[in-house]
Scaffold this active site. Structure first.
Site, short mmCIF file in Angstrom:
data_model
loop_
_atom_site.label_atom_id
_atom_site.label_comp_id
_atom_site.label_asym_id
_atom_site.label_seq_id
_atom_site.Cartn_x
_atom_site.Cartn_y
_atom_site.Cartn_z
N CYS A 68 0.81 -1.22 0.00
CA CYS A 68 0.00 0.00 0.00
C CYS A 68 0.84 1.27 0.00
CB CYS A 68 -0.94 -0.01 1.21
SG CYS A 68 -0.10 0.03 2.82
N HIS A 107 -1.55 0.99 7.11
CA HIS A 107 -2.13 1.00 5.76
C HIS A 107 -2.35 2.43 5.27
CE1 HIS A 107 -4.06 -0.69 2.30
NE2 HIS A 107 -5.21 -0.11 2.56
N ASP A 122 -8.11 3.39 -2.84
CA ASP A 122 -7.14 2.48 -2.24
C ASP A 122 -6.73 1.45 -3.28
OD1 ASP A 122 -5.61 0.76 -0.77
OD2 ASP A 122 -7.15 0.26 0.72
#
Length: 290
Positions: A68, A107, A122
């Site tokens: 991420c 994250h 995302d």
């Protein structure tokens, strides 16, 4: 670093003139179908760093993927350069084994504002929890997408993401009880606040996730990529290919166990990845589900 080279990597050839939701969605979908979510560097002796130029070279020029902090940082750079109102947020991933959210903010996600509406973008979660479209930041609203139904819920300024999945059809019954399969119909994914973050806020987490024996990413070598009708994932030696809505309200999940040299061949053929160093596949039993 330039946008033309990035778009050549993702295959996006659409308009760049409008900073609207349609363009954002198109750019985003090209990214998640071209750039894998993967942690292979950890398992082939490479260090993962957060310097943007290093991330760019890895993903764009070396044809790799990332986790991420790499995927969303690069995507954020692209969107900012195109004129989108983009900022970083930090999320705490849910651990179903402990039935609790992580204590560390591990994250990195994006918030994009278009015409006064906020969206979460995302591109760095992977497998079936990977959104395919930007999600409107609104509480209590079901947001159906190809992977399933996503929903945000807000409570005391904390936002929670959860996902409802379809039933699963597994042709190879040897894998019907695999620990990679999610058993719950509704799964908590992560929680976050709207406090803006910077890449610097993730330095410790980046180091921790690739060195701590407690880290999930140390226990599993992971490579996943979204496709036009589902996703594929290589976890250790286990290759899975999922087709969404194979039948009404049912996803098809196909499993195969790879042998030795098949791993690198599969990375090239299924994920378009060629590693410079020898990969040591790892799949210690844990809380990771596809």
């Amino acid at each position: 670093m330039n946008l033309e080279e990035y778009f050549a990597r993702t295959g996006y050839k659409g308009s760049l003139e409008k900073q609207d939701l349609e363009t954002l969605t198109d750019i985003f979908q090209h990214h998640i179908r071209a750039v894998p979510f993967e942690n292979l560097s950890i398992h082939c002796g490479e260090e993962i760093t957060l310097e943007l130029e290093h991330v760019y070279n890895k993903i764009v020029r070396r044809n790799r993927g990332g986790w991420c902090m790499e995927n969303n940082q690069l995507l954020g750079w692209v969107l900012k350069h195109l004129g989108y109102d983009t900022s970083f947020l930090g999320a705490y991933v849910f651990n179903p084994h402990e039935n609790a959210y992580a204590t560390h903010m591990t994250h990195l996600i994006l918030k994009v504002v278009i015409d006064g509406k906020a969206y979460v973008v995302d591109g760095g979660f992977g497998v079936s929890y990977q959104m395919w479209q930007p999600m409107e930041l609104v509480s209590g609203k079901d947001q159906p997408q190809a992977p399933g139904v996503f929903r945000f819920t807000e409570k005391n300024a904390i936002w929670y993401l959860e996902k409802m999945r379809r039933k699963q059809y597994i042709p190879n019954q040897n894998f019907s009880n695999s620990d990679l399969l999610e058993k719950k119909d509704c799964r908590k994914v992560y929680m976050f606040s709207l406090e803006p973050q910077t890449v610097e806020d993730f330095r410790f987490q980046c180091e921790y996730l690739q060195t701590s024996p407690d880290s999930l990413f140390m226990k599993k070598s992971i490579c996943t990529l979204q496709t036009t009708d589902g996703f594929r994932a290589l976890i250790g030696w286990t290759l899975t290919e999922t087709t969404y809505n194979y039948k009404e309200n049912m996803d098809l999940v196909e499993f195969v166990t790879l042998e030795g040299e098949e791993v690198e061949k599969t990375l090239k053929e299924k994920f378009n990845i060629t590693l410079n160093r020898k990969l040591v596949p790892v799949n210690v039993k844990g809380f990771y589900t596809i």
